[in-house]
Motif scaffolding. Structure first.
Motif, short mmCIF file in Angstrom:
data_model
loop_
_atom_site.label_atom_id
_atom_site.label_comp_id
_atom_site.label_asym_id
_atom_site.label_seq_id
_atom_site.Cartn_x
_atom_site.Cartn_y
_atom_site.Cartn_z
N LYS A 1 0.74 -1.13 0.21
CA LYS A 1 -0.06 0.11 0.26
C LYS A 1 1.09 1.68 -0.35
O LYS A 1 2.04 1.02 0.02
N ARG A 2 0.51 2.45 -0.60
CA ARG A 2 0.67 3.30 -0.60
C ARG A 2 0.69 4.13 1.01
O ARG A 2 -0.22 4.11 1.79
N THR B 1 -0.51 17.83 -5.59
CA THR B 1 -1.24 18.74 -6.40
C THR B 1 -1.47 20.39 -6.12
O THR B 1 -1.71 21.02 -7.17
N ALA C 1 2.13 14.07 -3.25
CA ALA C 1 0.95 14.13 -4.02
C ALA C 1 -0.06 15.18 -3.33
O ALA C 1 -0.25 16.20 -4.63
N ALA C 2 -0.31 15.49 -2.65
CA ALA C 2 -1.06 16.86 -1.71
C ALA C 2 -0.55 17.70 -2.38
O ALA C 2 -1.05 18.78 -2.36
N PHE D 1 3.90 8.99 0.59
CA PHE D 1 3.23 8.98 -1.21
C PHE D 1 2.56 10.27 -1.46
O PHE D 1 2.03 11.00 -1.89
N TRP D 2 1.50 10.20 -0.07
CA TRP D 2 0.29 10.92 0.06
C TRP D 2 0.15 12.37 -0.08
O TRP D 2 -0.62 13.22 -0.31
N LEU D 3 1.19 12.04 1.11
CA LEU D 3 1.15 13.67 1.22
C LEU D 3 2.32 14.77 0.30
O LEU D 3 1.91 15.73 -0.26
N PRO E 1 2.16 7.08 3.78
CA PRO E 1 1.86 8.48 4.28
C PRO E 1 2.33 9.59 3.64
O PRO E 1 1.93 10.56 3.36
#
Length: 280
Positions: free
Chosen positions: A5-6, A18, A14-15, A10-12, A8
């Motif tokens: 799974k990705r 964006t 990515a945000a 990665f999502w940080l 945290p």
């Protein structure tokens, strides 16, 4: 390879990316949308109708500003700066392949203008012309001011290109009886042509968008960046957004032309290479 799974992080990231994209392109997209306001539209949302009214109004005589003249001057100035930047950067790149007396001093003097604030360059050139009792103008003093901005970038690019240039191509051309000019024309220029297009694109866009170095050197007739800045304090209709959309579209058109040129040159080189292989 693992397929977990990705995390945290990665999502940080990515945000963050964006938000960066929205911050970079959000204002441009907003201006583009608002430029299609109806005849009764204003400078903010919600939109009042949808039309090309403000684009048509842009090319009509304006009570404030001279968009047509400013655009024409910026295009002419940008093309002139582009040509001189490409020619001088290429020539300097050839010259600096061999060390000569004072080469280091000339190099540092050439790029010193990147360190000096642009507004001081503009002020200094404007004062110099007035001391010489010459009226500053977009085609003289502004032209010189823009070159202090574009030439250092062109020089740095061409120096990097020639540092990686394989001189065996030149030696092969000389062995086949080519003159120095024929070697430059038929060997060196085709190899470095993509970089020259990049230098030209760099020179045009830097000149076309330059505000600070035009401020005290453009004289009585504004370039497009100066005209846009002046319109922001006087124009209260979406015609200003239409102007921003047109100039942005023109910038993307220049980039598209450069990309098409790159693709055409690569395919042409590949085609010539395959023809040479078949002939051999």
């Amino acid at each position: 390879m693992t397929h977990g799974k990705r995390g945290p992080v990665f999502w940080l990231l990515a945000a963050f990316f964006t938000l960066f994209v929205l911050f970079l392109y959000g204002p441009t997209i907003t201006i583009l949308i608002l430029s299609f306001q109806g005849p009764a539209g204003q400078l903010t949302f919600p939109m009042n109708g949808f039309s090309l009214h403000w684009f048509a109004n842009l090319f009509e005589p304006q009570m404030v500003g001279d968009f047509g003249g400013a655009l024409r001057r910026s295009l002419i100035l940008g093309v002139a700066v582009m040509i001189v930047t490409v020619v001088f950067s290429f020539s300097a790149g050839l010259a600096f392949r061999r060390r000569f007396l004072g080469s280091n001093l000339i190099f540092y003097l050439a790029i010193a203008s990147l360190i000096v604030p642009s507004i001081l360059i503009s002020l200094g050139i404007g004062l110099l012309f007035r001391v010489l009792e010459i009226d500053p103008a977009w085609y003289s003093s502004a032209f010189g001011a823009h070159l202090t901005w574009t030439l250092p970038f062109g020089l740095l690019i061409m120096f990097a290109v020639f540092n990686r240039f394989d001189r065996r191509y030149e030696e092969a051309a000389r062995d086949l009886g080519a003159t120095p000019w024929q070697t430059v024309r038929h060997v060196i220029i085709p190899i470095v042509a993509p970089s020259l297009i990049g230098v030209g694109l760099f020179g045009f866009t830097l000149s076309y968008d330059e505000y600070a170095r035009s401020l005290y050197t453009a004289g009585n007739f504004n370039t497009l960046p100066l005209e846009i800045y002046g319109m922001t304090t006087n124009v209260t209709t979406p015609v200003l957004y239409a102007l921003g959309s047109v100039t942005t579209g023109l910038s993307f058109l220049v980039i598209a032309i450069a990309l098409v040129s790159f693709t055409w040159m690569r395919r042409r080189r590949e085609r010539h290479g395959s023809d040479a292989g078949k002939a051999a």
